[in-house]
Design an enzyme around this catalytic site. Structure first.
Site, PDB file in Angstrom:
ATOM      1  N   ASP A  49       1.025  -1.340   0.152  1.00 58.47           N
ATOM      2  CA  ASP A  49       0.063   0.081  -0.017  1.00 58.47           C
ATOM      3  C   ASP A  49       0.779   1.162   0.080  1.00 58.47           C
ATOM      4  OD1 ASP A  49      -3.151   0.522   0.823  1.00 58.47           O
ATOM      5  OD2 ASP A  49      -1.812   2.135   1.253  1.00 58.47           O
ATOM      6  N   ILE A  50       0.519   2.106  -0.668  1.00 54.31           N
ATOM      7  CA  ILE A  50       1.431   3.441  -0.899  1.00 54.31           C
ATOM      8  C   ILE A  50       1.209   4.458   0.361  1.00 54.31           C
ATOM      9  CG2 ILE A  50      -0.516   4.940  -1.856  1.00 54.31           C
ATOM     10  CD1 ILE A  50       1.556   5.870  -3.803  1.00 54.31           C
ATOM     11  N   GLY A 112     -15.472   2.669   3.356  1.00 55.23           N
ATOM     12  CA  GLY A 112     -14.133   3.438   3.254  1.00 55.23           C
ATOM     13  C   GLY A 112     -13.240   2.825   1.866  1.00 55.23           C
ATOM     14  N   GLN A 113     -14.259   2.050   1.119  1.00 54.17           N
ATOM     15  CA  GLN A 113     -13.607   1.695  -0.029  1.00 54.17           C
ATOM     16  C   GLN A 113     -13.467   2.830  -1.016  1.00 54.17           C
ATOM     17  OE1 GLN A 113     -15.833  -1.608  -2.348  1.00 54.17           O
ATOM     18  NE2 GLN A 113     -14.284  -1.596  -3.557  1.00 54.17           N
ATOM     19  N   HIS A 119      -9.894  -5.372  -3.587  1.00 51.65           N
ATOM     20  CA  HIS A 119      -8.765  -5.648  -2.940  1.00 51.65           C
ATOM     21  C   HIS A 119      -8.723  -6.040  -1.403  1.00 51.65           C
ATOM     22  CE1 HIS A 119      -9.824  -1.408  -2.733  1.00 51.65           C
ATOM     23  NE2 HIS A 119      -9.098  -1.426  -1.558  1.00 51.65           N
TER      24      HIS A 119
HETATM   25  P1  AMP Z   1      -9.619   1.235   0.060  1.00 55.55           P
HETATM   26  O1  AMP Z   1      -9.973   2.364   0.672  1.00 55.55           O
HETATM   27  O2  AMP Z   1     -10.095   0.055   0.984  1.00 55.55           O
HETATM   28  O3  AMP Z   1     -10.562   1.262  -1.159  1.00 55.55           O
HETATM   29  O4  AMP Z   1      -8.296   1.129  -0.233  1.00 55.55           O
HETATM   30  C1  AMP Z   1      -7.656   1.774  -1.057  1.00 55.55           C
HETATM   31  C2  AMP Z   1      -6.045   1.710  -0.702  1.00 55.55           C
HETATM   32  O5  AMP Z   1      -5.276   1.862  -1.939  1.00 55.55           O
HETATM   33  C3  AMP Z   1      -5.596   2.789   0.081  1.00 55.55           C
HETATM   34  O6  AMP Z   1      -5.204   2.029   1.467  1.00 55.55           O
HETATM   35  C4  AMP Z   1      -4.569   3.565  -0.703  1.00 55.55           C
HETATM   36  O7  AMP Z   1      -3.441   3.861   0.442  1.00 55.55           O
HETATM   37  C5  AMP Z   1      -3.960   2.448  -1.733  1.00 55.55           C
HETATM   38  N1  AMP Z   1      -3.444   3.067  -2.681  1.00 55.55           N
HETATM   39  C6  AMP Z   1      -4.039   4.124  -3.674  1.00 55.55           C
HETATM   40  N2  AMP Z   1      -3.208   4.422  -4.582  1.00 55.55           N
HETATM   41  C7  AMP Z   1      -2.314   3.439  -4.404  1.00 55.55           C
HETATM   42  C8  AMP Z   1      -1.101   3.109  -5.315  1.00 55.55           C
HETATM   43  N3  AMP Z   1      -0.509   3.866  -6.441  1.00 55.55           N
HETATM   44  N4  AMP Z   1      -0.303   2.005  -4.816  1.00 55.55           N
HETATM   45  C9  AMP Z   1      -0.422   1.393  -3.753  1.00 55.55           C
HETATM   46  N5  AMP Z   1      -1.466   1.578  -3.050  1.00 55.55           N
HETATM   47  C10 AMP Z   1      -2.615   2.853  -3.484  1.00 55.55           C
END
Ligand code: AMP
Ligand code: ZN
Length: 133
Positions: A49-50, A112-113, A119
């Site tokens: 995760d970023i 929170g999605q 994922h």
């Molecule tokens: P959610 O809020 O459950 O949809 O999770 C989305 C996740 O994607 C969040 O934890 C973000 O930090 C992560 N995220 C967003 N952009 C990226 C990216 N480019 N690379 C890796 N993780 C990311």
């Protein structure tokens, strides 16, 4: 939301997974957006995760575009099982399989999605409170 998520799936035979043109995680799967890949499976990839919320924070996504866990459960029998198996492998890679980890699917905006390509979050390496916030 909505639209035909399978519109790109037909060319090239059955090996081509469906993708959504503007989906961030489809772009990571395709290698068009960089990510720190942890594991690459036949049907899934796992990347860090970023914006990590724990020492281990890895996302496991199917190669094909499916919006939510609920949709995945109906559209593709076995896909969520595969994500759960990959979560265990990721936990082993990071050394948190023994201490414990959490596998989370935020499903829907109210939960929170933010990225609508399903994922599983694998969180571990620190104490995790219950209930989650
Ligand atoms: P959610 O809020 O459950 O949809 O999770 C989305 C996740 O994607 C969040 O934890 C973000 O930090 C992560 N995220 C967003 N952009 C990226 C990216 N480019 N690379 C890796 N993780 C990311
Ligand atoms: Zn996608």
């Amino acid at each position: 939301m909505g639209g035909d998520r399978r519109c790109d799936a037909t060319q090239g035979g059955d090996a081509v997974a469906s993708r959504e043109p503007n989906c961030l995680f489809c772009k990571i799967v395709a290698g068009e957006v960089p990510a720190e890949i942890v594991r690459e499976g036949e049907r899934t990839i796992a990347f860090r995760d970023i914006n990590p919320q724990a020492p281990t924070h890895v996302l496991i996504v199917p190669r094909e575009h499916v919006a939510t866990a609920a949709e995945a459960a109906h559209a593709d029998v076995g896909l969520l099982d595969e994500i759960a198996r990959e979560a265990e492998e990721v936990a082993k890679v990071d050394g948190v399989a023994e201490t414990g980890y959490r596998l989370i699917f935020n499903t829907g905006t109210g939960a929170g999605q933010t990225v609508f390509h399903v994922h599983g979050h694998v969180l571990g390496g620190r104490g995790l409170e219950w209930p989650p916030g």
